[in-house]
Design a protein around this motif. Sequence first.
Motif, PDB file in Angstrom:
ATOM      1  N   PHE A 121      17.251  -2.502   2.390  1.00  0.00           N
ATOM      2  CA  PHE A 121      16.254  -4.076   1.936  1.00  0.00           C
ATOM      3  C   PHE A 121      16.968  -5.651   2.287  1.00  0.00           C
ATOM      4  CE2 PHE A 121      15.492   0.422   0.735  1.00  0.00           C
ATOM      5  CZ  PHE A 121      14.605   0.754   1.108  1.00  0.00           C
ATOM      6  N   VAL A 122      16.114  -6.331   1.935  1.00  0.00           N
ATOM      7  CA  VAL A 122      16.211  -7.368   2.220  1.00  0.00           C
ATOM      8  C   VAL A 122      15.024  -8.166   0.967  1.00  0.00           C
ATOM      9  CG1 VAL A 122      15.865 -10.134   2.680  1.00  0.00           C
ATOM     10  CG2 VAL A 122      16.076  -8.184   4.601  1.00  0.00           C
ATOM     11  N   PRO A 123      16.045  -8.458  -1.012  1.00  0.00           N
ATOM     12  CA  PRO A 123      15.273  -9.107  -1.749  1.00  0.00           C
ATOM     13  C   PRO A 123      14.705  -9.854  -1.385  1.00  0.00           C
ATOM     14  CG  PRO A 123      18.158  -8.850  -1.443  1.00  0.00           C
ATOM     15  CD  PRO A 123      17.555  -8.299  -0.449  1.00  0.00           C
ATOM     16  N   LEU A 124      13.503  -9.904  -1.955  1.00  0.00           N
ATOM     17  CA  LEU A 124      12.487 -11.246  -1.407  1.00  0.00           C
ATOM     18  C   LEU A 124      11.755 -11.573  -2.794  1.00  0.00           C
ATOM     19  CD1 LEU A 124       9.490  -8.281  -0.344  1.00  0.00           C
ATOM     20  CD2 LEU A 124      11.724  -9.735   1.170  1.00  0.00           C
ATOM     21  N   VAL A 125      11.388 -12.790  -2.500  1.00  0.00           N
ATOM     22  CA  VAL A 125      11.790 -13.666  -3.859  1.00  0.00           C
ATOM     23  C   VAL A 125      10.169 -14.248  -2.845  1.00  0.00           C
ATOM     24  CG1 VAL A 125      12.471 -16.034  -4.651  1.00  0.00           C
ATOM     25  CG2 VAL A 125      14.242 -14.300  -3.332  1.00  0.00           C
ATOM     26  N   PHE A 126       9.377 -14.457  -4.388  1.00  0.00           N
ATOM     27  CA  PHE A 126       7.988 -14.940  -4.320  1.00  0.00           C
ATOM     28  C   PHE A 126       7.497 -16.318  -4.804  1.00  0.00           C
ATOM     29  CE2 PHE A 126       7.666 -10.433  -3.352  1.00  0.00           C
ATOM     30  CZ  PHE A 126       6.503 -10.845  -2.356  1.00  0.00           C
ATOM     31  N   GLN A 127       6.789 -17.299  -4.512  1.00  0.00           N
ATOM     32  CA  GLN A 127       7.132 -18.258  -5.234  1.00  0.00           C
ATOM     33  C   GLN A 127       5.700 -18.155  -6.001  1.00  0.00           C
ATOM     34  OE1 GLN A 127       8.844 -21.137  -4.430  1.00  0.00           O
ATOM     35  NE2 GLN A 127       9.762 -19.756  -3.614  1.00  0.00           N
ATOM     36  N   PRO A 128       5.394 -19.494  -7.100  1.00  0.00           N
ATOM     37  CA  PRO A 128       4.318 -19.299  -7.852  1.00  0.00           C
ATOM     38  C   PRO A 128       3.043 -19.021  -7.186  1.00  0.00           C
ATOM     39  CG  PRO A 128       6.184 -20.738  -8.436  1.00  0.00           C
ATOM     40  CD  PRO A 128       6.225 -20.347  -7.251  1.00  0.00           C
ATOM     41  N   GLY A 129       2.037 -18.422  -7.830  1.00  0.00           N
ATOM     42  CA  GLY A 129       0.540 -18.171  -7.302  1.00  0.00           C
ATOM     43  C   GLY A 129       0.731 -17.413  -5.925  1.00  0.00           C
ATOM     44  N   GLU A 130       1.905 -17.229  -5.535  1.00  0.00           N
ATOM     45  CA  GLU A 130       1.394 -17.390  -3.319  1.00  0.00           C
ATOM     46  C   GLU A 130       1.210 -16.016  -2.950  1.00  0.00           C
ATOM     47  OE1 GLU A 130       4.888 -15.534   0.158  1.00  0.00           O
ATOM     48  OE2 GLU A 130       5.903 -16.815  -1.754  1.00  0.00           O
ATOM     49  N   ALA A 131       1.340 -14.594  -3.719  1.00  0.00           N
ATOM     50  CA  ALA A 131       0.864 -13.492  -3.795  1.00  0.00           C
ATOM     51  C   ALA A 131       0.506 -12.386  -4.965  1.00  0.00           C
ATOM     52  CB  ALA A 131       1.911 -12.249  -2.961  1.00  0.00           C
ATOM     53  N   PHE A 132      -0.365 -11.147  -4.848  1.00  0.00           N
ATOM     54  CA  PHE A 132       0.350 -10.316  -5.699  1.00  0.00           C
ATOM     55  C   PHE A 132      -0.066  -8.833  -5.194  1.00  0.00           C
ATOM     56  CE2 PHE A 132      -4.390 -10.554  -3.654  1.00  0.00           C
ATOM     57  CZ  PHE A 132      -4.897  -9.544  -4.444  1.00  0.00           C
ATOM     58  N   GLN A 133       0.274  -7.705  -5.351  1.00  0.00           N
ATOM     59  CA  GLN A 133       0.250  -6.550  -4.914  1.00  0.00           C
ATOM     60  C   GLN A 133      -0.808  -5.848  -5.305  1.00  0.00           C
ATOM     61  OE1 GLN A 133       4.933  -5.436  -4.933  1.00  0.00           O
ATOM     62  NE2 GLN A 133       5.027  -6.975  -4.125  1.00  0.00           N
ATOM     63  N   PHE A 134      -1.522  -4.465  -4.072  1.00  0.00           N
ATOM     64  CA  PHE A 134      -2.182  -3.787  -5.437  1.00  0.00           C
ATOM     65  C   PHE A 134      -1.741  -1.847  -5.254  1.00  0.00           C
ATOM     66  CE2 PHE A 134      -6.488  -1.012  -5.105  1.00  0.00           C
ATOM     67  CZ  PHE A 134      -6.774  -1.607  -6.087  1.00  0.00           C
ATOM     68  N   ASP A 135      -2.619  -1.423  -5.745  1.00  0.00           N
ATOM     69  CA  ASP A 135      -1.605   0.440  -5.651  1.00  0.00           C
ATOM     70  C   ASP A 135      -3.665   1.039  -6.044  1.00  0.00           C
ATOM     71  OD1 ASP A 135      -1.325   1.979  -3.219  1.00  0.00           O
ATOM     72  OD2 ASP A 135       0.817   2.469  -5.235  1.00  0.00           O
ATOM     73  N   TRP A 136      -2.834   2.294  -5.553  1.00  0.00           N
ATOM     74  CA  TRP A 136      -3.931   3.311  -6.596  1.00  0.00           C
ATOM     75  C   TRP A 136      -3.097   4.115  -7.809  1.00  0.00           C
ATOM     76  CZ3 TRP A 136      -8.361   2.524  -8.487  1.00  0.00           C
ATOM     77  CH2 TRP A 136      -9.671   2.619  -7.920  1.00  0.00           C
ATOM     78  N   SER A 137      -2.931   4.640  -8.188  1.00  0.00           N
ATOM     79  CA  SER A 137      -2.243   6.253  -8.848  1.00  0.00           C
ATOM     80  C   SER A 137      -3.129   7.261  -9.521  1.00  0.00           C
ATOM     81  CB  SER A 137      -0.825   5.280 -10.041  1.00  0.00           C
ATOM     82  OG  SER A 137      -1.442   5.350 -10.980  1.00  0.00           O
ATOM     83  N   GLU A 138      -2.441   8.021  -9.787  1.00  0.00           N
ATOM     84  CA  GLU A 138      -3.303   9.184 -10.963  1.00  0.00           C
ATOM     85  C   GLU A 138      -2.787   9.517 -11.327  1.00  0.00           C
ATOM     86  OE1 GLU A 138      -4.284  12.741  -8.576  1.00  0.00           O
ATOM     87  OE2 GLU A 138      -5.995  11.701  -6.618  1.00  0.00           O
ATOM     88  N   ASP A 139      -3.301   9.504 -12.641  1.00  0.00           N
ATOM     89  CA  ASP A 139      -3.087  10.112 -14.379  1.00  0.00           C
ATOM     90  C   ASP A 139      -3.997  10.399 -15.272  1.00  0.00           C
ATOM     91  OD1 ASP A 139      -0.703   8.785 -14.798  1.00  0.00           O
ATOM     92  OD2 ASP A 139      -1.272   7.017 -13.597  1.00  0.00           O
ATOM     93  N   TRP A 140      -3.822  11.024 -16.218  1.00  0.00           N
ATOM     94  CA  TRP A 140      -4.782  12.154 -17.052  1.00  0.00           C
ATOM     95  C   TRP A 140      -4.941  11.574 -17.836  1.00  0.00           C
ATOM     96  CZ3 TRP A 140      -6.754  16.645 -15.316  1.00  0.00           C
ATOM     97  CH2 TRP A 140      -6.550  16.905 -14.135  1.00  0.00           C
ATOM     98  N   ALA A 141      -5.805  11.241 -19.250  1.00  0.00           N
ATOM     99  CA  ALA A 141      -6.116  10.521 -20.430  1.00  0.00           C
ATOM    100  C   ALA A 141      -7.405  11.389 -20.999  1.00  0.00           C
ATOM    101  CB  ALA A 141      -6.651   9.374 -19.893  1.00  0.00           C
ATOM    102  N   ASN A 142      -7.018  11.575 -22.645  1.00  0.00           N
ATOM    103  CA  ASN A 142      -7.506  12.681 -23.477  1.00  0.00           C
ATOM    104  C   ASN A 142      -8.921  10.956 -23.221  1.00  0.00           C
ATOM    105  OD1 ASN A 142      -9.675  14.014 -25.182  1.00  0.00           O
ATOM    106  ND2 ASN A 142      -6.821  14.890 -25.407  1.00  0.00           N
ATOM    107  N   ILE A 143     -10.322  12.340 -23.161  1.00  0.00           N
ATOM    108  CA  ILE A 143     -11.674  11.279 -23.553  1.00  0.00           C
ATOM    109  C   ILE A 143     -12.430  11.914 -24.286  1.00  0.00           C
ATOM    110  CG2 ILE A 143     -13.375   9.466 -22.521  1.00  0.00           C
ATOM    111  CD1 ILE A 143     -11.494   9.050 -19.994  1.00  0.00           C
ATOM    112  N   GLY A 144     -13.089  11.483 -25.079  1.00  0.00           N
ATOM    113  CA  GLY A 144     -14.403  12.389 -25.467  1.00  0.00           C
ATOM    114  C   GLY A 144     -13.900  14.126 -25.999  1.00  0.00           C
ATOM    115  N   GLY A 145     -12.474  13.649 -26.139  1.00  0.00           N
ATOM    116  CA  GLY A 145     -12.071  15.072 -26.253  1.00  0.00           C
ATOM    117  C   GLY A 145     -11.180  16.276 -25.453  1.00  0.00           C
TER     118      GLY A 145
END
Length: 509
Positions: A121-145
């Motif tokens: 891989f090649v190390p990447l460098v981003f300038q200020p305000g250039e980009a953002f990254q988005f992704d989904w994941s699945e996790d568990w939480a205790n809501i209302g018992g």
Amino acid sequence: MGFLSVIRRWALRDKMPIREIARRTGLSRNTIRKYLREGAVEPKYKTPKRPSKLDPYADRLSAWLLIQTRKSRKERRTVKQMHADLVKLGYDGSYERVAAFARAWRDDRHRAEQTSGRGTFVPLVFQPGEAFQFDWSEDWANIGGERVKLQVAHVKLSHSRAFLVRAYPLQTHEMLFDAHWHAFRVFGGVPGRGIYDNMKTAVDRVGKGKQRDINARFKAMASHYVFEPEFCNPAAGWEKGQVEKNVQDARNRMWQVMPVFADLAELNQWLEERCITLWVETPHKGLPGSIADVWEAEKPMLMALPPAFDGFIEHSKRVAPTCLITFERNRYSVPASFANRRISLHVYPERLVVVAEGKTVCEHPRIIDRSHRKPGKVIYDWRHYLAVIQRKPGALRNGAPFTEMPDAFRQLQDHMLRKEGGDREMVDILSLVLQHNEEDVLCAVELALDAGVPTKTHVLNLLHRLIDRRPTDHPEVDPPDALALQTTPEANVDRYDNLRQTGEKRHAS
């Protein structure tokens, strides 16, 4: 290796003659001289290259193997089929030699990919305000018992590495749009580019190379916030490695230590506060200072935050004769004037908006129940059925929507339905909310119940006093006994006929 070490020690350190070493080891003097001359530390045996019957067909077989790697697994030919084709071309060797050649070819190709392909891989460098990254994941939480599986959106600025984690019940378009709005709100602006994988809520079809058929609603959202979407190659998660690592880090720093929450809104509030706290605690590594320090420097480079994108998904629905529409196994009421007609349903993460004739007709809180074992729910608004009970007042007694009326209306209904024609009078009282403020009507009903006069006339009198802002709480008066009536007046109109004509004198008629 140990044997060579002994020979080298005798010759180089002990200065033992080669003749003596040969006598002790049983090796020839020429062999010992060769080992010492080459400086060999361990024995190496060169395998002589022997001609093979497969050599004339090696290039053709390599081309066949390369072609098979570009096909799907179900379409690839086996090595046995390739051996049969080589036999037709004149090859008279064994299948084992062809299989060994295929294994060696695959090993060489895999080694090349690990050296110059996906393994480096090649190390990447981003300038200020250039980009953002988005992704989904699945996790568990205790809501209302209850332990609930959630779909978690991760958004991370590529330069400062500031991130936001937000939980949703589903990975749908409206959830995706809502996650972007909250991320840009927390970041204080919008970067110039967004990096995504090929999720179905953004990409309708993946073409060759970087060609993508982008979803129309996703493209509208990107145009609203004025950023350029960029999509990774298929199965190339390292192209957005920052947010991929953020998914792993969040499980250790958030999901494994989080408390119990009453609802999803409380969970998301905690996640937002926790993310901002971690900005301060986590060093940036690539730049001096913490993530929060670098984010403060990057914030002026972000585009000013526009108004929130109206991120709804539209569905066309037909209203049933019972004034209900169905969405996600649940049913929601609609005003009776739209029964048996088509309406437009705008779906938001937390609410449903019914639109018809270019106007908002009604709204309902959205119910999301991922369990298919339970029956769907019915959400009524009794006001939607007032036009129906004006024509069918008898439906008021057992009408399912009217079980959800305020307690004051329910108490008045109990009094009204005990007398003849009470259902009609109750319908007239409920219909007052169509012309007057519901709080005023409810207040008038409560005052009538408190006064012990639960009648339509009294409720109307009290309502007009409330509308005219006249006082309804008059002081109690204790009249003297002299003013008490001895004879109760009777409704008798005969004396008025006597006044009209007495004897021969005619009076007013």
